[in-house]
Design a protein around this motif. Structure first.
Motif, PDB file in Angstrom:
ATOM      1  N   SER A   1      38.319-117.414 101.409  1.00 36.56           N
ATOM      2  CA  SER A   1      38.621-116.580 102.412  1.00 36.56           C
ATOM      3  C   SER A   1      40.049-116.394 102.917  1.00 36.56           C
ATOM      4  N   VAL A   2      40.962-117.288 102.093  1.00 33.07           N
ATOM      5  CA  VAL A   2      42.374-117.016 102.731  1.00 33.07           C
ATOM      6  C   VAL A   2      42.980-116.362 101.551  1.00 33.07           C
ATOM      7  N   THR A   3      44.188-115.974 101.865  1.00 36.07           N
ATOM      8  CA  THR A   3      44.816-115.079 100.824  1.00 36.07           C
ATOM      9  C   THR A   3      45.176-115.590  99.615  1.00 36.07           C
ATOM     10  N   THR A   4      45.339-115.078  98.466  1.00 30.28           N
ATOM     11  CA  THR A   4      45.435-115.779  97.088  1.00 30.28           C
ATOM     12  C   THR A   4      46.334-116.821  97.033  1.00 30.28           C
ATOM     13  N   ALA A   5      47.807-116.607  97.729  1.00 33.84           N
ATOM     14  CA  ALA A   5      48.572-117.571  97.400  1.00 33.84           C
ATOM     15  C   ALA A   5      48.536-119.038  98.176  1.00 33.84           C
ATOM     16  N   ILE A   6      47.716-118.855  99.220  1.00 34.97           N
ATOM     17  CA  ILE A   6      47.433-120.163  99.870  1.00 34.97           C
ATOM     18  C   ILE A   6      46.005-120.786  99.187  1.00 34.97           C
ATOM     19  N   ALA A   7      45.261-119.848  98.786  1.00 36.59           N
ATOM     20  CA  ALA A   7      43.881-120.307  98.127  1.00 36.59           C
ATOM     21  C   ALA A   7      44.162-121.134  96.982  1.00 36.59           C
ATOM     22  N   ILE A   8      45.185-120.556  96.244  1.00 36.53           N
ATOM     23  CA  ILE A   8      45.651-121.268  94.904  1.00 36.53           C
ATOM     24  C   ILE A   8      45.994-122.683  94.974  1.00 36.53           C
ATOM     25  N   GLU A   9      46.827-122.724  96.174  1.00 38.60           N
ATOM     26  CA  GLU A   9      47.666-124.271  96.631  1.00 38.60           C
ATOM     27  C   GLU A   9      46.354-125.024  96.806  1.00 38.60           C
ATOM     28  N   ILE A  10      45.418-124.594  97.679  1.00 42.76           N
ATOM     29  CA  ILE A  10      44.326-125.329  98.288  1.00 42.76           C
ATOM     30  C   ILE A  10      43.325-125.922  97.133  1.00 42.76           C
ATOM     31  N   SER A  11      43.223-124.896  96.120  1.00 40.27           N
ATOM     32  CA  SER A  11      42.342-125.092  94.950  1.00 40.27           C
ATOM     33  C   SER A  11      42.925-126.166  94.250  1.00 40.27           C
ATOM     34  N   ALA A  12      44.024-126.142  94.068  1.00 40.40           N
ATOM     35  CA  ALA A  12      44.813-127.220  93.282  1.00 40.40           C
ATOM     36  C   ALA A  12      44.765-128.488  93.859  1.00 40.40           C
TER      37      ALA A  12
ATOM     38  N   PRO B   1      51.325-137.809 105.835  1.00 39.61           N
ATOM     39  CA  PRO B   1      50.502-138.785 105.347  1.00 39.61           C
ATOM     40  C   PRO B   1      49.160-138.150 104.698  1.00 39.61           C
ATOM     41  N   ILE B   2      49.015-136.783 104.667  1.00 38.15           N
ATOM     42  CA  ILE B   2      48.088-136.047 103.788  1.00 38.15           C
ATOM     43  C   ILE B   2      48.383-135.215 103.008  1.00 38.15           C
ATOM     44  N   PRO B   3      47.631-134.837 101.742  1.00 35.84           N
ATOM     45  CA  PRO B   3      48.102-133.893 100.898  1.00 35.84           C
ATOM     46  C   PRO B   3      48.457-132.678 101.547  1.00 35.84           C
ATOM     47  N   PHE B   4      49.370-132.078 101.434  1.00 39.30           N
ATOM     48  CA  PHE B   4      49.828-130.708 101.967  1.00 39.30           C
ATOM     49  C   PHE B   4      50.580-129.945 101.066  1.00 39.30           C
ATOM     50  N   PRO B   5      50.102-128.481 100.897  1.00 39.23           N
ATOM     51  CA  PRO B   5      50.690-127.683  99.803  1.00 39.23           C
ATOM     52  C   PRO B   5      52.316-127.407 100.189  1.00 39.23           C
ATOM     53  N   GLY B   6      53.204-127.705  99.462  1.00 37.90           N
ATOM     54  CA  GLY B   6      54.721-127.421  99.888  1.00 37.90           C
ATOM     55  C   GLY B   6      54.963-125.758 100.261  1.00 37.90           C
ATOM     56  N   SER B   7      54.095-124.953  99.694  1.00 38.79           N
ATOM     57  CA  SER B   7      54.613-123.450  99.582  1.00 38.79           C
ATOM     58  C   SER B   7      54.042-123.170 101.149  1.00 38.79           C
ATOM     59  N   ILE B   8      52.755-123.855 101.629  1.00 35.41           N
ATOM     60  CA  ILE B   8      52.247-123.555 102.784  1.00 35.41           C
ATOM     61  C   ILE B   8      53.262-124.084 103.950  1.00 35.41           C
ATOM     62  N   MET B   9      53.665-125.432 103.668  1.00 33.97           N
ATOM     63  CA  MET B   9      54.543-125.899 104.547  1.00 33.97           C
ATOM     64  C   MET B   9      55.751-125.031 104.672  1.00 33.97           C
ATOM     65  N   SER B  10      56.410-124.282 103.512  1.00 39.71           N
ATOM     66  CA  SER B  10      57.451-123.666 103.716  1.00 39.71           C
ATOM     67  C   SER B  10      57.320-122.389 104.435  1.00 39.71           C
ATOM     68  N   MET B  11      56.008-121.890 104.521  1.00 45.05           N
ATOM     69  CA  MET B  11      55.568-120.700 105.129  1.00 45.05           C
ATOM     70  C   MET B  11      55.862-120.940 106.682  1.00 45.05           C
TER      71      MET B  11
END
Lengths: 125, 226
Positions: free
Chosen positions: B130-141, A25-35
Motif C-alpha cells: 500500500s505504499v509508494t513503489t520506492a518505499i515498498a521496494i526498500e521495505i521488501s528488501a 538500532p532497528i533496520p531502517f531503509p537509508g532512502s526513507i531516512m533520507s526522505m
C-alpha cells in the motif's frame, strides 16, 4: 542553482540518510531516512525548495521510469508464482478494500472525537 | 550483436523508449488499467522474449536505472513540503488514518496469505503493497522479499484502489474530502492519489501527504511485526 549543484545536494542528503539509518538500532531503509531528513531540512529552512527545484521535479515526474526494470525482472520469479497468481491478485485486491474502509473509518472517528472534545471545551467555558 | 546487447546503453535505451511509448498511449487512451510503467514493462518483457536476449543483458543498463530510485525517494519530501499547510491543519486525523491503514494493510496481507497457504516469500513481498513503489521496494528488501513481486503487488493495489474508490465512497457515504483523500492515498498510494486529484484539489493534496505518512508508518509497523 545549477542542475549539477542541485543533484549534489540531493545525493548528499541521500548519503546522510544512509549514515543516520545505520546508527539506528532497528533496520531502517537509508532512502526513507533520507526522505525524512530532506523533509526536516526543508521544514527548518536549511534547504530551500528552489535549491533543488528542477532536479526534484524531474525525479518526481519520472519516477515510474525507474520501476520498469524491477517489473521486467518478474521473468525470474515465474517459478515462485506458478499456480499462485490468482491468490496473489486476490490477497492484494481484498486487502486494499479492507485498508480503504479501515482508513476512512478511523479518520472519520478521529474527526468526530476531536469535534466532541472541542464542543465539551466550549461548553465548559 | 553481443557487444550491443551487453552494453549498458541497450537496457537504458530500451526502457526509455518503452516508457515514452507508454506515456504516448496513456495520453491517447485514459484508463486506470493503463499506466506508462505497466505498458513499458510489458513491452520490454515482450521484446526480450521475442528476441531471446537474456534478462541479464537487459539488467546491465537496468541496474543503473534502479540506482536512481534512491535520489527519487529523497525528493518525495519536496512534494509533501509543498502541502505543509494542509498537513499542519489536519495533522492528527492524517496520522491516525495512515497508521491504522498501514497496520490494516500489512495485517490483512499476512492473514489472507496464510489462509490461502501462500509461501513466505510472496507474503513478505506483498506486505508493503500500500505504499509508494520506492518505499515498498526498500521495505521488501528489508524483509528479504522479491522487489519485482512487490512492484507487481503495488500496481495491483493502485489499480484496485482507483476502480473501487467511487463505489466505496458511495456505499459508505463518504462526503468529507479529507477522508476521501486520506483513504485513497493510504490504501493505494500514488495511483490512488491521481484518482483523488480527479475528485478535487483537497483530496489530491491529502492523498499526497498520506503517501508520505503511510510510508513512514509502514516502516514502523514492519519494524514491530517482523
Amino acid at each position: 542553482m545549477k542542475i549539477m549543484e542541485q543533484l549534489t545536494l540531493v545525493t548528499l542528503v541521500g548519503l546522510a540518510g544512509i549514515v543516520l539509518a545505520s546508527l539506528l538500532p532497528i533496520p531502517f531503509p537509508g532512502s526513507i531516512m533520507s526522505m525524512l531528513l530532506m523533509f526536516i531540512l526543508l521544514l527548518s529552512k536549511a534547504i530551500r525548495i528552489r535549491q533543488i527545484e528542477q532536479v526534484s521535479q524531474f525525479f518526481l515526474a519520472n519516477m515510474g521510469a525507474f520501476f520498469i526494470v524491477p517489473v521486467v525482472a518478474i521473468l525470474e520469479q515465474l517459478e515462485v508464482m506458478k499456480g499462485k497468481t490468482l491468490q496473489f491478485f486476490a490477497v492484494c485486491i481484498v486487502s486494499t478494500l479492507i485498508t480503504f474502509i479501515a482508513t476512512a473509518g478511523s479518520v472519520k472517528l478521529t474527526l468526530v472525537l476531536m469535534k466532541k472534545s472541542q464542543a465539551n471545551k466550549g461548553a465548559g467555558q | 550483436m553481443n557487444t550491443i546487447v551487453n552494453s549498458p546503453m541497450f537496457g537504458i535505451t530500451l526502457t526509455f523508449l518503452a516508457y515514452e511509448f507508454g506515456i504516448l498511449v496513456t495520453r491517447k487512451v485514459r484508463s486506470p488499467l493503463l499506466n506508462p510503467m505497466v505498458i513499458a514493462a510489458a513491452l520490454c518483457i515482450g521484446f526480450l522474449q521475442l528476441t531471446g536476449i537474456p534478462l541479464e543483458s537487459y539488467q546491465v543498463g537496468g541496474d543503473f536505472l534502479i540506482m536512481l530510485i534512491f535520489p527519487a525517494t529523497t525528493c518525495i519530501a519536496v512534494s509533501v513540503y509543498s502541502k505543509i499547510d494542509l498537513l499542519k491543519q489536519h495533522f492528527v486525523p492524517i496520522v491516525v488514518g495512515c497508521t491504522v491503514g498501514a497496520a490494516t494493510s500489512i495485517g490483512s496481507v499476512i492473514l489472507l496469505a496464510k489462509w490461502l497457504g501462500l509461501p513466505d516469500i510472496l507474503t513478505v513481498s506483498m506486505a508493503p503493497k500500500s505504499v509508494t513503489t520506492a518505499i515498498a521496494i526498500e521495505i521488501s528488501a528489508l524483509l528479504q522479499g522479491q522487489p519485482s513481486l512487490t512492484v507487481m503487488a503495488v500496481m495491483i493495489t493502485g489499480i484496485t484502489g482507483v476502480l473501487s474508490a467511487p463505489v466505496l465512497i458511495k456505499l459508505f457515504r463518504i462526503t468529507d474530502p479529507i477522508i476521501q483523500g486520506v483513504a485513497l492515498g493510504t490504501s493505494s498510494h500514488v495511483i490512488g492519489t491521481a484518482k483523488a486529484l480527479e475528485l478535487g484539489q483537497t483530496q489530491g493534496a491529502m492523498g499526497g501527504i498520506s503517501i508520505f505518512i503511510t510510508g513512514l508508518a509502514t516502516v514502523g509497523v514492519v519494524a514491530l511485526t517482523f
